[in-house]
Structure formats: C-alpha cells, structure tokens
Design a protein around this motif. Structure first.
Motif, PDB file in Angstrom:
ATOM      1  N   MET A   1       0.848  -1.203   0.014  1.00 24.06           N
ATOM      2  CA  MET A   1      -0.131  -0.037   0.080  1.00 24.06           C
ATOM      3  C   MET A   1       0.848   1.181  -0.186  1.00 24.06           C
ATOM      4  N   THR A   2       1.904   1.114   0.787  1.00 28.11           N
ATOM      5  CA  THR A   2       2.655   2.554   1.039  1.00 28.11           C
ATOM      6  C   THR A   2       3.283   2.808  -0.462  1.00 28.11           C
ATOM      7  N   GLY A   3       3.652   1.670  -1.252  1.00 27.29           N
ATOM      8  CA  GLY A   3       4.209   2.091  -2.733  1.00 27.29           C
ATOM      9  C   GLY A   3       3.138   3.038  -3.511  1.00 27.29           C
ATOM     10  N   ASP A   4       2.044   2.974  -3.110  1.00 25.91           N
ATOM     11  CA  ASP A   4       0.928   3.900  -3.738  1.00 25.91           C
ATOM     12  C   ASP A   4       0.773   5.157  -3.133  1.00 25.91           C
ATOM     13  N   ARG A   5       1.732   5.538  -2.253  1.00 22.70           N
ATOM     14  CA  ARG A   5       1.479   6.721  -1.313  1.00 22.70           C
ATOM     15  C   ARG A   5       1.698   7.976  -2.278  1.00 22.70           C
ATOM     16  N   PRO A   6       0.558   8.665  -2.436  1.00 21.85           N
ATOM     17  CA  PRO A   6       0.635  10.011  -3.251  1.00 21.85           C
ATOM     18  C   PRO A   6       1.657  11.068  -2.678  1.00 21.85           C
ATOM     19  N   SER A   7       1.992  11.778  -3.478  1.00 27.36           N
ATOM     20  CA  SER A   7       3.023  12.811  -2.969  1.00 27.36           C
ATOM     21  C   SER A   7       2.560  13.812  -1.672  1.00 27.36           C
ATOM     22  N   TRP A   8       1.160  13.914  -1.750  1.00 26.12           N
ATOM     23  CA  TRP A   8       0.468  14.799  -1.001  1.00 26.12           C
ATOM     24  C   TRP A   8       0.116  13.877   0.433  1.00 26.12           C
ATOM     25  N   ALA A   9       0.402  12.710   0.353  1.00 25.80           N
ATOM     26  CA  ALA A   9      -0.331  12.034   1.804  1.00 25.80           C
ATOM     27  C   ALA A   9       1.141  12.082   2.568  1.00 25.80           C
ATOM     28  N   PRO A  10       0.884  12.531   3.859  1.00 23.96           N
ATOM     29  CA  PRO A  10       2.015  12.857   4.708  1.00 23.96           C
ATOM     30  C   PRO A  10       2.494  11.257   5.186  1.00 23.96           C
ATOM     31  N   GLU A  11       3.735  11.331   5.780  1.00 26.05           N
ATOM     32  CA  GLU A  11       4.253   9.882   6.067  1.00 26.05           C
ATOM     33  C   GLU A  11       3.741   9.415   7.432  1.00 26.05           C
ATOM     34  N   SER A  12       3.304  10.330   7.981  1.00 22.03           N
ATOM     35  CA  SER A  12       2.637  10.065   9.605  1.00 22.03           C
ATOM     36  C   SER A  12       1.247   9.272   9.115  1.00 22.03           C
ATOM     37  N   ILE A  13       0.450   9.258   8.256  1.00 22.35           N
ATOM     38  CA  ILE A  13      -0.749   8.542   8.122  1.00 22.35           C
ATOM     39  C   ILE A  13      -0.621   7.165   7.761  1.00 22.35           C
ATOM     40  N   ASP A  14      -1.347   6.357   8.275  1.00 20.99           N
ATOM     41  CA  ASP A  14      -1.610   4.978   7.972  1.00 20.99           C
ATOM     42  C   ASP A  14      -2.606   4.778   6.998  1.00 20.99           C
ATOM     43  N   LEU A  15      -2.181   4.397   5.881  1.00 23.55           N
ATOM     44  CA  LEU A  15      -3.208   4.445   4.486  1.00 23.55           C
ATOM     45  C   LEU A  15      -3.843   3.206   4.736  1.00 23.55           C
ATOM     46  N   ASP A  16      -3.573   2.347   5.548  1.00 25.69           N
ATOM     47  CA  ASP A  16      -4.411   1.101   5.649  1.00 25.69           C
ATOM     48  C   ASP A  16      -5.628   0.999   6.633  1.00 25.69           C
ATOM     49  N   ARG A  17      -5.658   2.077   7.091  1.00 26.11           N
ATOM     50  CA  ARG A  17      -6.897   2.280   8.249  1.00 26.11           C
ATOM     51  C   ARG A  17      -7.744   3.317   7.731  1.00 26.11           C
ATOM     52  N   PRO A  18      -8.985   3.124   7.331  1.00 24.80           N
ATOM     53  CA  PRO A  18     -10.079   4.026   7.044  1.00 24.80           C
ATOM     54  C   PRO A  18     -10.160   5.285   8.093  1.00 24.80           C
ATOM     55  N   ASN A  19     -10.244   6.433   7.839  1.00 27.44           N
ATOM     56  CA  ASN A  19     -10.413   7.660   8.506  1.00 27.44           C
ATOM     57  C   ASN A  19     -11.521   8.435   8.273  1.00 27.44           C
ATOM     58  N   ALA A  20     -12.186   9.034   9.249  1.00 23.98           N
ATOM     59  CA  ALA A  20     -13.383   9.916   9.077  1.00 23.98           C
ATOM     60  C   ALA A  20     -13.255  10.874   7.995  1.00 23.98           C
ATOM     61  N   ALA A  21     -12.342  11.712   7.977  1.00 28.75           N
ATOM     62  CA  ALA A  21     -12.230  12.692   7.323  1.00 28.75           C
ATOM     63  C   ALA A  21     -11.991  12.285   5.831  1.00 28.75           C
ATOM     64  N   ARG A  22     -11.244  11.307   5.352  1.00 31.04           N
ATOM     65  CA  ARG A  22     -11.280  10.723   4.258  1.00 31.04           C
ATOM     66  C   ARG A  22     -12.435   9.979   3.521  1.00 31.04           C
ATOM     67  N   ILE A  23     -13.051   9.363   4.546  1.00 26.79           N
ATOM     68  CA  ILE A  23     -14.716   8.763   4.252  1.00 26.79           C
ATOM     69  C   ILE A  23     -15.519   9.859   3.929  1.00 26.79           C
ATOM     70  N   TYR A  24     -15.511  10.776   4.449  1.00 31.17           N
ATOM     71  CA  TYR A  24     -16.395  11.931   4.473  1.00 31.17           C
ATOM     72  C   TYR A  24     -16.179  12.600   3.124  1.00 31.17           C
ATOM     73  N   ASP A  25     -14.704  12.763   2.683  1.00 29.31           N
ATOM     74  CA  ASP A  25     -14.243  13.306   1.671  1.00 29.31           C
ATOM     75  C   ASP A  25     -15.043  12.759   0.434  1.00 29.31           C
ATOM     76  N   TYR A  26     -14.877  11.134   0.641  1.00 31.31           N
ATOM     77  CA  TYR A  26     -15.299  10.324  -0.672  1.00 31.31           C
ATOM     78  C   TYR A  26     -16.726  10.449  -0.798  1.00 31.31           C
ATOM     79  N   LEU A  27     -17.451  10.527   0.533  1.00 28.89           N
ATOM     80  CA  LEU A  27     -18.713  10.398   0.286  1.00 28.89           C
ATOM     81  C   LEU A  27     -19.439  11.838  -0.314  1.00 28.89           C
ATOM     82  N   LEU A  28     -18.496  12.728  -0.155  1.00 29.45           N
ATOM     83  CA  LEU A  28     -18.982  14.144  -0.974  1.00 29.45           C
ATOM     84  C   LEU A  28     -18.513  14.193  -2.257  1.00 29.45           C
TER      85      LEU A  28
END
Ligand SMILES: C[S@@+](CC[C@H](N)C(=O)[O-])C[C@H]1O[C@@H](n2cnc3c(N)ncnc32)[C@H](O)[C@@H]1O
Length: 266
Positions: free
Chosen positions: A1-28
């Motif tokens: 998964m981390t190989g797919d990390r886009p340049s705007w994704a900070p190193e500190s975030i866990d891409l493998d765990r869904p998160n409210a901010a990003r789920i909401y972004d997707y819903l919108l």
C-alpha cells in the motif's frame, strides 16, 4: 500500500486504516481518499444508504450557518474538525461577505491539513493547523484570531468522533468561555436513534477505523450549548435549519441523521 502513497499524503498517516476525514471526503465526491476509505464507504453505504445524503445535508447546513454568521457581522471563523477542503469552504463564504474575514481551520487528520495548506497558500487571512478539539490551548493561542472580538466557532460533524472518556463537553465549555459576547457556536452531531436500521453494523464498521464514532441523544447534544442562546429554529435536523427554500426540508428531515444548531454567547 505504501508504494501507492501519493506525494500529498504525509508519512505520518496509516493508509491501511480508514479515517473519518477521508471517508467523508469520498462520500462528498472528493479525491483525497485511499482504497481503504473507499472500501469502508462502500460497506457503510450498504448498511446505511442514507450516509451519503446525510453528509451532503450536513455540509449544506455548514454553508448556511457560515453565511448566517457573516450576515450577523462575524468576521472571524474557527472551524474545528474542518475536514478535507471541498466545495463551499468556510473561507470562500466568509471572504465573499468580507475579503478581510479570517478563518482558522483545525483538524487532527494530517491529510486534511496538508490539503488545506495547499488550497490556502495564496489566501491571506486563512490558515490550517493540525490540532485536536480536546486540546483547546493551541487553538486559542493562534495569533490569526483575536478572541477579544466575536468569533464563529464551528464544530460541525466532529464531536460524534470524540468519546465521553475524552470529555468533549468540558473541551467545548473551555472554548466557549474564551469567546467574547456576540460570538456564535455552530454545531452538528449524529443523533442516537435505537430504531435506526443498520445502526449496529455502522458501529462495528467504525470501531475498525481510526475514528470510532459515538452518537448522542438530543439532551446530550443540547448540553454542548450550555450558557448560550439558540438562534431560531434551535436544535433541529440539518435540513430544517434555516433552509434556503421550504422544499429543501423534504418529507423526512430525520433521514439526515444529524442534529444542528447555532447559538449566540450573550
Ligand atoms: C465528518 S468530517 C466533518 C468535516 C466538516 N466539519 C464538515 O462538517 O463538513 C469530521 C472531521 O473531524 C475530524 N476530527 C475527528 N476527531 C477530531 C478531533 N479530536 N480533533 C480535531 N478534528 C477531529 C476528522 O479528521 C474529520 O476531518
């Protein structure tokens, strides 16, 4: 998964765990989300198809409430749990009313702050900071906001991610006590409804995310407004709060799942 990390994704975030901010972004309909967020959202929509319209109605409430506060003369906005920038952001509405309006965005999700920084780099008067609602100190110390003058404090669809053990009522009270008279609290919150279909599955899903949720009763939500005076129509379902037209309310405002209110500090 981390190989797919886009340049705007900070190193500190866990891409493998869904998160409210990003789920909401997707819903919108946003693009600042990852596969795990989209998988989560698909499961969420399966057990609770209303989730997408609830997100849109919540966002529409936020826009109307910001416009209302600007019409009341508010020129400083502090948006806590601001999320990933999407159409009709607070600074766009506030600075349309007055280009000198100031907006401080605060979120504890690094993706939300990174995106806000990118969006705001050429926008004087608007800033984003990484911060936690339950830690008012840094937010209240921001030099962008003059708390001796009225402020609109926004806590929209964020408190239902903060469990009672983190004492959200005390945190909100600390912010409110720092506000000057004439300030507003703009708040929305998922409502506890024991007969809601899919409720247990939604809870189970969110337990697996990095942002488990908690719904509260109308009484518990009302307590966040302690010491403040509700403006009309009080605490209501999101589409019922000063709709642009009566048709916008629809026949089932409760399908919005979220209560909303705006109150003034006397
Ligand atoms: C559902 S989104 C709401 C976004 C925006 N306020 C709106 O209503 O359109 C919830 C946001 O709250 C943020 N959040 C959750 N817990 C938080 C906390 N303790 N402090 C600050 N932000 C938090 C999440 O990262 C997410 O961006």
């Amino acid at each position: 998964m981390t190989g797919d990390r886009p340049s705007w994704a900070p190193e500190s975030i866990d891409l493998d765990r869904p998160n409210a901010a990003r789920i909401y972004d997707y819903l919108l309909g946003g693009a600042a989300n990852f596969e795990q967020d989209r998988v989560f959202a698909a499961k969420l929509l399966e057990v609770m198809p209303l989730a997408r319209s609830a997100a849109r109605l919540n966002r529409a409430f936020l826009r109307r409430a910001v416009r209302f506060c600007a019409e009341q003369g508010i020129r400083q906005f502090v948006d806590i749990g601001s999320g990933i920038p999407t159409a009709g952001n607070v600074h766009e509405i506030a600075q349309a009313a007055d280009p000198g309006a100031r907006v401080l965005y605060v979120d504890n999700e690094p993706v939300a702050v990174t995106h806000s920084d990118l969006l705001l780099k050429d926008t004087p008067g608007a800033e984003a900071m990484l911060g936690d609602l339950t830690d008012p100190g840094p937010v209240l110390a921001s030099p962008l906001i003059d708390y001796s003058r009225p402020v609109a404090l926004l806590m929209v669809a964020v408190l239902h991610f903060i469990p009672d053990s983190a004492e959200p009522h005390d945190a909100v009270a600390r912010y409110v006590s720092a506000l000057s008279p004439g300030s507003f609290l703009v708040l929305s919150h998922g409502v506890e409804n024991p007969s809601l279909e899919g409720r247990a599955e939604v809870d189970r899903l969110y337990q697996e995310s990095s942002t488990p949720g908690v719904r509260r009763t109308p009484d518990d939500i009302t307590r966040f407004f302690h010491g403040l005076e509700f403006v009309e129509p009080g605490l209501v379902w999101t589409p019922e709060w000063r709709p642009d037209s009566p048709e916008d309310v629809g026949e089932h405002p409760e399908a919005s799942l979220v209560f909303a209110g705006v109150a003034r500090k006397p």
